[in-house]
Every structure is written in structure tokens, then in C-alpha cells.
Design a protein around this motif. Structure first.
Motif, mmCIF file in Angstrom:
data_model
loop_
_atom_site.group_PDB
_atom_site.id
_atom_site.type_symbol
_atom_site.label_atom_id
_atom_site.label_comp_id
_atom_site.label_asym_id
_atom_site.label_seq_id
_atom_site.Cartn_x
_atom_site.Cartn_y
_atom_site.Cartn_z
ATOM 1 N N VAL A 58 56.894 57.447 56.084
ATOM 2 C CA VAL A 58 57.362 56.129 55.473
ATOM 3 C C VAL A 58 56.132 55.500 54.716
ATOM 4 O O VAL A 58 56.373 55.222 53.534
ATOM 5 C CB VAL A 58 57.724 55.205 56.775
ATOM 6 C CG1 VAL A 58 57.867 53.761 56.210
ATOM 7 C CG2 VAL A 58 59.217 55.812 57.133
ATOM 8 N N TRP A 59 54.937 55.362 55.357
ATOM 9 C CA TRP A 59 53.914 54.738 54.557
ATOM 10 C C TRP A 59 53.551 55.585 53.217
ATOM 11 O O TRP A 59 53.246 55.017 52.124
ATOM 12 C CB TRP A 59 52.620 54.640 55.299
ATOM 13 C CG TRP A 59 52.778 53.603 56.474
ATOM 14 C CD1 TRP A 59 53.349 53.568 57.598
ATOM 15 C CD2 TRP A 59 52.372 52.192 56.334
ATOM 16 N NE1 TRP A 59 53.556 52.355 58.274
ATOM 17 C CE2 TRP A 59 52.662 51.441 57.452
ATOM 18 C CE3 TRP A 59 51.673 51.572 55.476
ATOM 19 C CZ2 TRP A 59 52.740 50.103 57.853
ATOM 20 C CZ3 TRP A 59 51.595 50.164 55.574
ATOM 21 C CH2 TRP A 59 51.733 49.417 56.906
ATOM 22 N N ALA A 60 53.574 56.970 53.279
ATOM 23 C CA ALA A 60 53.394 57.487 52.374
ATOM 24 C C ALA A 60 54.286 57.280 51.015
ATOM 25 O O ALA A 60 54.021 57.327 49.916
ATOM 26 C CB ALA A 60 53.460 59.115 52.507
ATOM 27 N N LEU A 61 55.606 57.291 51.379
ATOM 28 C CA LEU A 61 56.865 57.266 50.270
ATOM 29 C C LEU A 61 56.695 55.693 49.752
ATOM 30 O O LEU A 61 56.625 55.633 48.616
ATOM 31 C CB LEU A 61 58.128 57.427 51.082
ATOM 32 C CG LEU A 61 58.446 58.935 51.727
ATOM 33 C CD1 LEU A 61 59.636 58.924 52.488
ATOM 34 C CD2 LEU A 61 58.764 59.659 50.407
ATOM 35 N N ALA A 76 63.573 60.548 44.058
ATOM 36 C CA ALA A 76 63.223 61.420 45.341
ATOM 37 C C ALA A 76 62.607 60.629 46.620
ATOM 38 O O ALA A 76 63.276 60.658 47.703
ATOM 39 C CB ALA A 76 62.457 62.481 44.904
ATOM 40 N N ALA A 77 61.811 59.670 46.027
ATOM 41 C CA ALA A 77 61.211 59.033 47.200
ATOM 42 C C ALA A 77 62.043 57.839 47.858
ATOM 43 O O ALA A 77 62.195 57.533 49.021
ATOM 44 C CB ALA A 77 59.765 58.185 46.671
ATOM 45 N N SER A 78 63.057 57.388 47.020
ATOM 46 C CA SER A 78 64.056 56.400 47.539
ATOM 47 C C SER A 78 65.238 56.982 48.385
ATOM 48 O O SER A 78 65.654 56.333 49.354
ATOM 49 C CB SER A 78 64.668 55.702 46.211
ATOM 50 O OG SER A 78 63.811 55.030 45.523
ATOM 51 N N GLN A 79 65.376 58.485 47.941
ATOM 52 C CA GLN A 79 66.487 59.091 48.775
ATOM 53 C C GLN A 79 65.722 59.515 50.222
ATOM 54 O O GLN A 79 66.617 59.435 51.181
ATOM 55 C CB GLN A 79 66.736 60.475 48.087
ATOM 56 C CG GLN A 79 67.639 60.203 46.801
ATOM 57 C CD GLN A 79 68.127 61.692 46.239
ATOM 58 O OE1 GLN A 79 66.966 62.337 46.014
ATOM 59 N NE2 GLN A 79 69.429 61.836 45.954
ATOM 60 N N ALA A 80 64.326 59.782 49.970
ATOM 61 C CA ALA A 80 64.006 60.257 51.435
ATOM 62 C C ALA A 80 63.997 59.055 52.272
ATOM 63 O O ALA A 80 64.115 59.058 53.639
ATOM 64 C CB ALA A 80 62.459 60.661 51.171
ATOM 65 N N PRO A 116 67.537 56.100 39.045
ATOM 66 C CA PRO A 116 66.715 55.781 40.371
ATOM 67 C C PRO A 116 66.866 54.310 40.766
ATOM 68 O O PRO A 116 66.638 54.048 41.863
ATOM 69 C CB PRO A 116 65.282 56.032 39.651
ATOM 70 C CG PRO A 116 65.569 55.961 38.167
ATOM 71 C CD PRO A 116 66.860 56.705 37.948
ATOM 72 N N GLN A 117 67.478 53.641 39.956
ATOM 73 C CA GLN A 117 67.789 52.205 40.295
ATOM 74 C C GLN A 117 68.692 52.035 41.289
ATOM 75 O O GLN A 117 68.658 51.470 42.179
ATOM 76 C CB GLN A 117 68.041 51.345 39.199
ATOM 77 C CG GLN A 117 68.305 49.798 39.568
ATOM 78 C CD GLN A 117 69.102 48.949 38.422
ATOM 79 O OE1 GLN A 117 70.357 49.252 37.854
ATOM 80 N NE2 GLN A 117 68.220 48.134 37.519
ATOM 81 N N ARG A 118 70.017 52.788 41.138
ATOM 82 C CA ARG A 118 70.897 53.053 42.021
ATOM 83 C C ARG A 118 70.651 53.453 43.393
ATOM 84 O O ARG A 118 70.853 53.120 44.537
ATOM 85 C CB ARG A 118 72.079 53.810 41.304
ATOM 86 C CG ARG A 118 73.232 53.804 42.219
ATOM 87 C CD ARG A 118 74.393 54.283 41.416
ATOM 88 N NE ARG A 118 74.374 55.787 40.826
ATOM 89 C CZ ARG A 118 74.426 56.054 39.618
ATOM 90 N NH1 ARG A 118 74.436 55.265 38.721
ATOM 91 N NH2 ARG A 118 74.325 57.579 39.435
ATOM 92 N N ILE A 119 69.611 54.358 43.227
ATOM 93 C CA ILE A 119 69.160 55.202 44.646
ATOM 94 C C ILE A 119 68.458 54.219 45.370
ATOM 95 O O ILE A 119 68.652 53.906 46.619
ATOM 96 C CB ILE A 119 68.556 56.555 44.494
ATOM 97 C CG1 ILE A 119 69.392 57.496 43.692
ATOM 98 C CG2 ILE A 119 67.964 57.075 45.641
ATOM 99 C CD1 ILE A 119 68.891 58.687 42.975
#
Length: 462
Positions: A58-61, A76-80, A116-119
Motif C-alpha cells: 500500500v505504501w509503495a503504491l 496499474a497502481a490505481s488498479q492494484a 487512468p483518471q477513471r481507474i
């Protein structure tokens, strides 16, 4: 640069500490493709990893997002993070908020590309749904303004996430004030009709809160809130229907907005709520119907829908409908509609119902209505007098007998009931009760008020 596979120990289990270290190395390497692949691997494994590894991820993302990464890596980070926040009903939502996700999202959203905004919006929506206190933090930090600004010109897929976020934020009073002050009530109305059911229910609740003010109510009506709320009453689950019904009552049931409830087709839906049987449903329906009958055009529709429930087989729904009818009996405006609606005939039939609770309540309504001359005529024509006499058992020890005696005394004093008068005069129970009722009327100064409620209070206090 390739994304390294998860590190496994000799026993075949993943070495999560080593995997986390390698992920951080990949993200820090500056190689976008490898970082995207590694981040999507975090997304895939979010529900399997132990809590310490997830918290580190979490902190890394969030740190990765804070560095304003390229669009693919941001997505990708938002999806994760979205996968992480959904684990076990949001148990890591606190961690994501503590890691600083909210200000990062607020900064990135206006400048992000569409995908990416939507994610990112989807991730924010999940956090605000699971983490109630984050709504206040995000809203008061300027996040509400950012979300409202994104509505203009957004695509349908993006709007779905925006309305779900707005429905959560609008539960905060400052956000409702902002929506009203900026003239963006239309977005809240959209949220009632668009999005998942939980979100639509939140939006309806917020509309009810906003409608408590005159300006808020006018703006909601102007933007079509009544029709949106009726749609939720029709399509929602039990909880959504109650929230929408209460909000519609607040928004539409005052002054010149009142006809909107009838015009929008809501009266049958309110009546249907009585079949849901929770006490709150009855209270909401009673409040709204008592307001509705102040307008002549509404009264017939209200009574006809109640009659439909009274002729059904559900005793709990019938009991609730009788309670509502007893409250309505206080209003003179319903008197002329009672016969044409068929309610009087139905009430007389219900006096013979096998359910004691139903009979007791119906007898009380009949007693209340028997003070009106035209209603006495209808009750007599429907055969009420012999049935009321059958309800007397000589002791007058329960509310049913008190109410039956009260109604029969009113019949005995009516010149149009001459054929029954001699028989009623000879009933011993009525003779004893007549004096009590007469003195009660004189002492209270209400010559046409039912004594049943006073007696009920006395019995309940014993």
C-alpha cells in the motif's frame, strides 16, 4: 528489464519480504514496462498476501502515485490499490488513507488522462464507500470541488464513478451546501438514478437532507428529483425504497410541490410500502398521506390505494393500513371520498376478520368515523350495526367493545337510524356506557371527538 517472478522458499511458499523488496527495486528502477507488470502482479496477489506484505505494498503504491507516474503506471497502481481496498470488506482502507492516498488522488485527478483518471476514480469510490471518515477528510480538503468540476464533459463510464463518489460526499453537510451554492444540484439528482443501488440510496438520503431547506427543496424539484426518487422507490430494495420514500416526502410534500407526489405516480408505491411491514414504513406512509389529503385531488387516490390493501390477505399490511386510516380520520377532507373509494364497505367486512388485532383497530376507526352523519349512513347501509352488536359481550373490558359501544351510541342518536333505535336503547351495555361518554364529551368540550383514545390511554396506564 523483466519483472522478476515471486521468490519462493525451499518449502515452496512465497518469501513475501523478499518479494516486496524486489517489487520496490523494480518500481525504483525507472523502467516503466517492468514497473507496470510488477504492479499488476501486486494487484493479482493482493487477496493472497499476508497483511504485513499488503501494508508494505500500500505504501509503495501510494508513493508511486505521489510521483505522478506515466499514465500506464498510474493506471496499474490505481488498479492494484482498488484490489487491495476490496480485500475482506475494506480492512486495508485505513492503511491506504494513512499512506496519503486522498491528497494524492485530489492532485492527480484533474490532470490525468481519461483511462487512468477513471481507474483512479474507481479506487477513490471504493475507499469512500468503505471508509466513512475519509469522506469528511476528502470533502473538507477541497476534494468535493475537484469531483464537481470533473462532471462537465465527462464520459458515461467516468460519470458512473463520479456520481458514486458524490453520493458518498453529499452525506457531509458542507458538501450539500457547496452543491446548492454552486448550482450543481443536478449532479446529486443524477446520482439518485445512476450508479449502484447503495450509491443511489446514499444520494436519496442526501437529497432528503438537502430538501429540509426551502432553497434546497426548490432546486431539487426543479432538477427532477421527485421522478428520480419515484424511480428508486420502484426499483430499489426494501432499504432503498424507505429512504427514497422519506426523501420524496420531504422534497415534494410542502406547498406548491405537493401535487408532484400524485403526478409522479408515487401514491401506489407508498401504499405498497405498507406491505413491507417495518414500523418505519408505516410512519413514513402515514406522514405523507396525512399531508396529501390536504389537497382534494390526492384524497381519492390515497383512499383507493388503502382500500386495495384492506381487501388483501396480509393481516400485517391490513393492520398498518388501518393505522394510517385512523390517522386520516382526523381530517374532514376525506369524509366525502370515503364512500366512493369503497373504504366503508371494506371496513365493515373487516369487522368480521379472524385477526383480533385487525378487528380492534377497525372498530376504533369505525367509532371515529361514526361521528359523521354521512359516514353513519354508509356504515348502516353496509350492515355495520348488527356486526357491532355482536362485538359486545356484556363486560366492556377491551378496546374493541369500548369502540363498538361508542359507535352504536352514535347510531342510536341519529334520527336516520330509527329502525335500529329501539333495539339499541335496550342494550344494557350501551346504557352504562352512554352516561360515561356523555360526561366525557361535556368535560372535554369536544362534542364530536372519539372517546376511544382517552380510554386507551387509561387502560395502558393501569
Amino acid at each position: 528489464m523483466e519483472c522478476p517472478p515471486p521468490v519462493r522458499r525451499e518449502d515452496g511458499e512465497i518469501d513475501w519480504a523478499e518479494a516486496a523488496r524486489k517489487y520496490l527495486d523494480v518500481v525504483s528502477s525507472g523502467h516503466e514496462g517492468a514497473a507496470v507488470r510488477a504492479t499488476l502482479e501486486v494487484k493479482r496477489m493482493a487477496s493472497h498476501a499476508p497483511d504485513p506484505a499488503v501494508r508494505l505494498a500500500v505504501w509503495a503504491l501510494v508513493g508511486l502515485l505521489d510521483r505522478s507516474p506515466p499514465p500506464r503506471l498510474q493506471a496499474a497502481a490505481s488498479q492494484a490499490l482498488c484490489s487491495v481496498v476490496r480485500v475482506d470488506g475494506g480492512k486495508f482502507a485505513d492503511e491506504i488513507v494513512d499512506a496519503g492516498f486522498l491528497p494524492v488522488a485530489q492532485r492527480l485527478l484533474p490532470e490525468s488522462e481519461e483511462v487512468p483518471q477513471r481507474i483512479l476514480l474507481r479506487c477513490l469510490s471504493c475507499i469512500l464507500s468503505f471508509h466513512a471518515t475519509s469522506r469528511v477528510v476528502f470533502a473538507r480538503g477541497g476534494g468535493a470541488e475537484v469531483i464537481l468540476d470533473l462532471f462537465q464533459g465527462c464520459s458515461g463510464a467516468t460519470k458512473r464513478h463520479l456520481v458514486e463518489i458524490l453520493s458518498a460526499l453529499a452525506l457531509v453537510r458542507e458538501v450539500r451546501r457547496l452543491i446548492l451554492a454552486d448550482g450543481k444540484v443536478e449532479y446529486l439528482v443524477e446520482a439518485i438514478s445512476f450508479g449502484n443501488l447503495v450509491s443511489r440510496t446514499r444520494a436519496a438520503q442526501s437529497a432528503g437532507l438537502l430538501g429540509a431547506s426551502t432553497n434546497g427543496r426548490s432546486s431539487l424539484v426543479e432538477m427532477g428529483a421527485p421522478l428520480a426518487l419515484v424511480g428508486l422507490m420502484r426499483d430499489g430494495d426494501s432499504s432503498a425504497k424507505l429512504v427514497a420514500a422519506n426523501a420524496l416526502g420531504i422534497v415534494s410534500s410542502i406547498g406548491h410541490h405537493l401535487p408532484l407526489i400524485h403526478q409522479s405516480g408515487a401514491i401506489p408505491l407508498y401504499a405498497e410500502l405498507l406491505k413491507e411491514n417495518p414500523p418505519l414504513a408505516k410512519d413514513i406512509v402515514e406522514d405523507v398521506f396525512c399531508i396529501l389529503v390536504s389537497i382534494r385531488d390526492n384524497t381519492g387516490a390515497v383512499l383507493e390505494n388503502l382500500a386495495g390493501i384492506l381487501t388483501g390477505q396480509d393481516d400485517l399490511a391490513i393492520s398498518s393500513a388501518v393505522d394510517v386510516l385512523l390517522a386520516l380520520a382526523e381530517y374532514k377532507s376525506i369524509i366525502t371520498f370515503l364512500k366512493s373509494s369503497g373504504v366503508i364497505t371494506v371496513l365493515v367486512d373487516l369487522l368480521q376478520n379472524r385477526n383480533h388485532d385487525v378487528v380492534e383497530k377497525v372498530t376504533g376507526v369505525v367509532a371515529q368515523l361514526s361521528y359523521e352523519e354521512c359516514i353513519r349512513e354508509g356504515l348502516m347501509e353496509a350492515g355495520a350495526i348488527p356486526i357491532l352488536l355482536d362485538l359486545l359481550h356484556g363486560r366492556l373490558e377491551d378496546l374493541t367493545e369500548f369502540a363498538a359501544a361508542e359507535a352504536l351510541i352514535n347510531f342510536s342518536e341519529d334520527p336516520s337510524c330509527r329502525e335500529y333505535a329501539p333495539m339499541l336503547q335496550r342494550v344494557p351495555e350501551l346504557s352504562a356506557f352512554r352516561d360515561h361518554l356523555f360526561h366525557f364529551r361535556i368535560s372535554q368540550g369536544h362534542l364530536i371527538q372519539s372517546a376511544r383514545r382517552r380510554i386507551e390511554q387509561r387502560l395502558n396506564s393501569q
